[in-house]
Structures are given as C-alpha cells and as structure tokens.
Design a protein around this motif. Structure first.
Motif, PDB file in Angstrom:
ATOM      1  N   CYS A   1       1.546  -4.297  -3.402  1.00 43.50           N
ATOM      2  CA  CYS A   1       1.754  -3.266  -2.395  1.00 43.50           C
ATOM      3  C   CYS A   1       1.441  -1.904  -3.016  1.00 43.50           C
ATOM      4  O   CYS A   1       1.694  -1.690  -4.203  1.00 43.50           O
ATOM      5  CB  CYS A   1       3.208  -3.321  -1.942  1.00 43.50           C
ATOM      6  N   VAL A   2       0.882  -0.992  -2.207  1.00 43.21           N
ATOM      7  CA  VAL A   2       0.563   0.357  -2.683  1.00 43.21           C
ATOM      8  C   VAL A   2       0.968   1.355  -1.605  1.00 43.21           C
ATOM      9  O   VAL A   2       0.637   1.178  -0.433  1.00 43.21           O
ATOM     10  CB  VAL A   2      -0.946   0.515  -2.985  1.00 43.21           C
ATOM     11  N   TYR A   3       1.690   2.395  -2.013  1.00 44.69           N
ATOM     12  CA  TYR A   3       2.055   3.446  -1.065  1.00 44.69           C
ATOM     13  C   TYR A   3       1.926   4.806  -1.730  1.00 44.69           C
ATOM     14  O   TYR A   3       1.807   4.907  -2.956  1.00 44.69           O
ATOM     15  CB  TYR A   3       3.458   3.236  -0.494  1.00 44.69           C
ATOM     16  N   SER A   4       1.935   5.863  -0.901  1.00 47.92           N
ATOM     17  CA  SER A   4       1.725   7.200  -1.448  1.00 47.92           C
ATOM     18  C   SER A   4       2.535   8.256  -0.703  1.00 47.92           C
ATOM     19  O   SER A   4       2.921   8.064   0.453  1.00 47.92           O
ATOM     20  CB  SER A   4       0.241   7.568  -1.389  1.00 47.92           C
ATOM     21  N   PHE A   5       2.768   9.358  -1.413  1.00 46.91           N
ATOM     22  CA  PHE A   5       3.393  10.563  -0.869  1.00 46.91           C
ATOM     23  C   PHE A   5       2.508  11.739  -1.269  1.00 46.91           C
ATOM     24  O   PHE A   5       2.270  11.951  -2.460  1.00 46.91           O
ATOM     25  CB  PHE A   5       4.794  10.787  -1.460  1.00 46.91           C
TER      26      PHE A   5
END
Length: 197
Positions: A90-94
């Motif tokens: 999983c990959v997420y960003s801010f």
C-alpha cells in the motif's frame, strides 16, 4: 527551466575536508533511500508528451498541490508494473506546499516514509532532487492519473499511477483514468487497496 540537482553535483558540493565525511555519507544514504522506494522512471517520451498535450487541449490542470493538500490523504490504487521496485502492499501520501510525504506500507506492517520536494509546473509536480516529473494527465472527482518521467536518463517504458482521495471517490473514475492513461501509452496493471493506514 526547472533546476535539477544531480547526485554528482551534490557530492562535489559536499566534497571537502574530512569533517564533511559524515554529512556526505548521510546525504548519499538519504538519497539512496529515496531511490529505493520511488520508481526509476525513464526519460520523458516526446510522443507521450504530445498525447498528453492533446488530451489537455491547451488547458493543463492547475492547482495540483493545492488540491492534493485539500484531499489531506491520497492513496495509490494502481500503477504500471514495477512502478515501486520495493513491492509495497500500500502507498499513500500527504502533500504540503513544497513537499510530499510518501508512505510505503509492507506486508509485515513496516512503513517507510520518503519526504520528496515538489514544485508545480505546467500540469506536473516536479522533484528537483531526482528530476522526476509527474504529469497529472487525468484529474477528475478526487481521482488523478499521472505519467511519470525524468528530464534526463535513458528511454524506456512509460510509467504511471492512479491516486485517489482517501476519504471518498467514485471507482468509475478510476476506470476512466485507466482508459485515458492507456490512450497515451501508460498501462495500469498493478492494483493496490484504497484503505491504507
């Protein structure tokens, strides 16, 4: 033209007396850590770029970073094969005004975070440390499909990804983004969950 900071230049700038050795090691370690998590993109393909310009019809998307900040958290739901060489689950960003925090979550629960500088330029976000551009080809209803390339390097397969606003999007727009990216030569094959810690 947007400035590009190459590793060699950074080494030359920090190459000096023995007291700088620790800083050089830290700098090279930090840079290599970033390269391990992020894709190794090929040089921007003029044919793909022409298709993007045609799709935009003279109106590249604007306020990319501002929109990403408003989304708070964005999650990658699809990529071209091998986009992330370290195979996260999983990959997420801010996003922040001048950088993005990208978190890679692995099967064992470990999370690695990269802090990547970002500049917005003509429908793209740009990382000056790696000369990587992410052209936001498709931006609609909390879904973004982008083409990733570098301003230098070797030619290769077109790479890209689709990210969504973590707290709400319509899956139909993800499918539409896949079709748009396919039309410019970016084939989304790897899927990721849209719920990521």
């Amino acid at each position: 033209e947007i400035p590009c900071i190459h590793v060699g230049l950074l080494f030359i700038l920090t190459n000096g007396e023995k007291k700088n050795m620790g800083f050089r090691i830290f700098l090279l370690t930090a840079l290599s850590s970033t390269f391990l998590h992020l894709s190794h993109s090929s040089k921007c393909d003029p044919e793909v770029m022409a298709k993007i310009e045609e799709y935009w019809n003279g109106k590249p998307p604007e306020n990319l970073i501002e929109t990403a900040i408003a989304h708070v958290k964005e999650v990658v739901v699809g990529t071209t094969h091998g986009y992330y060489p370290d195979c996260p689950t999983c990959v997420y960003s801010f996003f922040m005004p001048d950088r993005v925090l990208i978190a890679h979550v692995y099967g064992d629960g470990e999370t690695a975070v990269d802090v990547v500088p970002q500049i917005e330029e003509h429908g793209a976000t740009y990382d000056p440390t790696t000369c990587t551009l992410r052209y936001h080809v498709y931006t609609k209803c909390n879904v973004t499909g982008f083409y990733t390339c570098t301003t230098y390097g070797e030619e290769g397969d077109a790479r890209g990804a689709i990210k969504v606003r973590a707290d709400g999007y319509d899956p139909a727009y993800v499918e539409e983004a896949k079709e748009v990216l396919k039309c410019i030569g970016v084939e989304i094959t790897d899927e990721y969950p849209d719920h990521c810690c």
